[in-house]
Scaffold this motif. Sequence first.
Motif, mmCIF file in Angstrom:
data_model
loop_
_atom_site.group_PDB
_atom_site.id
_atom_site.type_symbol
_atom_site.label_atom_id
_atom_site.label_comp_id
_atom_site.label_asym_id
_atom_site.label_seq_id
_atom_site.Cartn_x
_atom_site.Cartn_y
_atom_site.Cartn_z
ATOM 1 N N ALA A 177 0.861 -1.178 0.000
ATOM 2 C CA ALA A 177 0.000 0.000 0.000
ATOM 3 C C ALA A 177 0.901 1.234 0.000
ATOM 4 C CB ALA A 177 -0.921 -0.020 1.215
ATOM 5 N N LEU A 178 0.308 2.385 0.298
ATOM 6 C CA LEU A 178 1.053 3.637 0.434
ATOM 7 C C LEU A 178 0.850 4.189 1.844
ATOM 8 C CD1 LEU A 178 0.000 5.297 -2.947
ATOM 9 C CD2 LEU A 178 2.131 4.073 -2.476
ATOM 10 N N VAL A 179 1.673 5.120 2.247
ATOM 11 C CA VAL A 179 1.483 5.791 3.535
ATOM 12 C C VAL A 179 0.098 6.424 3.567
ATOM 13 C CG1 VAL A 179 2.213 7.761 4.947
ATOM 14 C CG2 VAL A 179 3.923 6.201 3.980
ATOM 15 N N ALA A 180 -0.595 6.279 4.690
ATOM 16 C CA ALA A 180 -1.952 6.825 4.808
ATOM 17 C C ALA A 180 -2.256 7.108 6.271
ATOM 18 C CB ALA A 180 -2.976 5.843 4.237
ATOM 19 N N GLY A 181 -3.248 7.955 6.506
ATOM 20 C CA GLY A 181 -3.640 8.244 7.875
ATOM 21 C C GLY A 181 -4.763 9.261 7.933
ATOM 22 N N PHE A 182 -5.329 9.411 9.108
ATOM 23 C CA PHE A 182 -6.467 10.288 9.315
ATOM 24 C C PHE A 182 -6.016 11.710 9.689
ATOM 25 C CE2 PHE A 182 -8.202 6.054 10.217
ATOM 26 C CZ PHE A 182 -9.287 6.058 9.353
ATOM 27 N N THR A 183 -6.808 12.681 9.240
ATOM 28 C CA THR A 183 -6.519 14.085 9.521
ATOM 29 C C THR A 183 -6.883 14.426 10.963
ATOM 30 O OG1 THR A 183 -7.071 14.554 7.218
ATOM 31 C CG2 THR A 183 -6.907 16.430 8.698
ATOM 32 N N GLU A 184 -6.011 15.151 11.619
ATOM 33 C CA GLU A 184 -6.247 15.561 13.001
ATOM 34 C C GLU A 184 -7.017 16.887 13.036
ATOM 35 O OE1 GLU A 184 -5.576 13.754 15.517
ATOM 36 O OE2 GLU A 184 -4.068 12.306 14.811
ATOM 37 N N ILE A 185 -7.618 17.173 14.175
ATOM 38 C CA ILE A 185 -8.336 18.431 14.374
ATOM 39 C C ILE A 185 -7.361 19.605 14.232
ATOM 40 C CG2 ILE A 185 -9.508 19.845 16.122
ATOM 41 C CD1 ILE A 185 -10.761 17.250 17.168
ATOM 42 N N GLY A 186 -7.782 20.651 13.514
ATOM 43 C CA GLY A 186 -6.967 21.839 13.337
ATOM 44 C C GLY A 186 -5.858 21.694 12.317
ATOM 45 N N GLU A 187 -5.923 20.644 11.492
ATOM 46 C CA GLU A 187 -4.852 20.332 10.555
ATOM 47 C C GLU A 187 -5.385 20.376 9.131
ATOM 48 O OE1 GLU A 187 -1.588 16.901 10.929
ATOM 49 O OE2 GLU A 187 -3.586 16.104 10.510
ATOM 50 N N THR A 188 -4.632 20.973 8.215
ATOM 51 C CA THR A 188 -5.011 20.907 6.810
ATOM 52 C C THR A 188 -4.653 19.533 6.258
ATOM 53 O OG1 THR A 188 -2.881 21.661 5.946
ATOM 54 C CG2 THR A 188 -4.479 23.371 6.574
ATOM 55 N N LEU A 189 -5.207 19.223 5.096
ATOM 56 C CA LEU A 189 -4.881 17.947 4.458
ATOM 57 C C LEU A 189 -3.393 17.871 4.121
ATOM 58 C CD1 LEU A 189 -7.990 17.678 2.128
ATOM 59 C CD2 LEU A 189 -7.502 16.205 4.093
ATOM 60 N N GLU A 190 -2.831 18.979 3.646
ATOM 61 C CA GLU A 190 -1.408 18.999 3.305
ATOM 62 C C GLU A 190 -0.528 18.809 4.546
ATOM 63 O OE1 GLU A 190 -3.721 21.050 0.166
ATOM 64 O OE2 GLU A 190 -3.675 21.165 2.350
ATOM 65 N N GLU A 191 -0.933 19.423 5.658
ATOM 66 C CA GLU A 191 -0.195 19.221 6.906
ATOM 67 C C GLU A 191 -0.293 17.776 7.369
ATOM 68 O OE1 GLU A 191 -0.615 23.712 8.841
ATOM 69 O OE2 GLU A 191 -2.135 22.185 9.251
ATOM 70 N N CYS A 192 -1.454 17.185 7.142
ATOM 71 C CA CYS A 192 -1.630 15.770 7.486
ATOM 72 C C CYS A 192 -0.673 14.900 6.680
ATOM 73 C CB CYS A 192 -3.076 15.352 7.234
ATOM 74 S SG CYS A 192 -3.416 13.607 7.565
ATOM 75 N N VAL A 193 -0.531 15.192 5.385
ATOM 76 C CA VAL A 193 0.401 14.445 4.530
ATOM 77 C C VAL A 193 1.802 14.482 5.129
ATOM 78 C CG1 VAL A 193 1.588 14.460 2.306
ATOM 79 C CG2 VAL A 193 -0.903 14.708 2.392
ATOM 80 N N ALA A 194 2.309 15.672 5.407
ATOM 81 C CA ALA A 194 3.670 15.817 5.925
ATOM 82 C C ALA A 194 3.831 15.116 7.273
ATOM 83 C CB ALA A 194 4.026 17.298 6.048
#
Length: 278
Positions: A177-194
């Motif tokens: 698969a690829l790296v994946a995960g859920f977005t946290e509160i107060g976080e943009t999608l791009e910040e979640c990626v990093a």
Amino acid sequence: MIHEMFSHRLCNGFLPEIEPQATDIIICVSGNAIMVGGEPEAAEFPRGSQLPSDGTYLYLFSVDGQNVFWSQQEDRELLPGFAYKTLKEIRWELKGPAHYMYLAYTAWHLISWYRDNRFCGRCGHNTHPAAEERALVCDSCGHVIYPRLIPAVVVGIINGDEILMTKYANRDVPFYALVAGFTEIGETLEECVAREVMEETGLKVKNIRYYKSQPWGSVQDLIVGFFCDLDGDPTIHMDRSELKEAVWVQRADIQGQPDDWSLTHHMMMTFKAGKEPA
């Protein structure tokens, strides 16, 4: 991908007055499983004619003009030729047709929301379906609860002609698969990626760019796909509580997943073909 049904169409409008007819699909559940029959690549769900007409059914959506309902009586006795199977079992054992799998995933998303919110989270009293929109309303305090959507990301990390591929820890899944995960509160999608990339692999990334999105109803999430470029040292420092393998793979060596239903598979194959966004 599973939701790109092309000749098929899912309509999720709120139509609470509709009653099930003989040929309509009825989704019956028991625990974390759905009643399903049929053969590989020809899955079938119960029809209105096979279930009691005086049952309690809730309209969910339609596919190709055929209405889909949830039987609110759980743990129904199995119909002949049917079994209760999880979404994972339906996917890997029956393998389609793809638009029926999307139907099952989307139905499970809505049914899970209804089941999880039978009681108000504020005061604990019963809830009931709203009359004019898809929502649940508390009988006592009037609190309104809307369907849950959980944003998550899947990330194609590129290093020249290689992409980072992973296998999750504590999951009996043989393919990558690829790296994946859920977005946290107060976080943009791009910040979640990093953040997810750093937490799982110890890598820094740059040039984060959106690719596509996919609803994935098994955990009520909306998956958003991004590609990005390695920023600096390619040495992987794997979080072994999350991953059991993380490797750089050349385009020509990429092998996809057993079916083409997931955004993850689509992103891997897009990179293999050299068609990822720059």
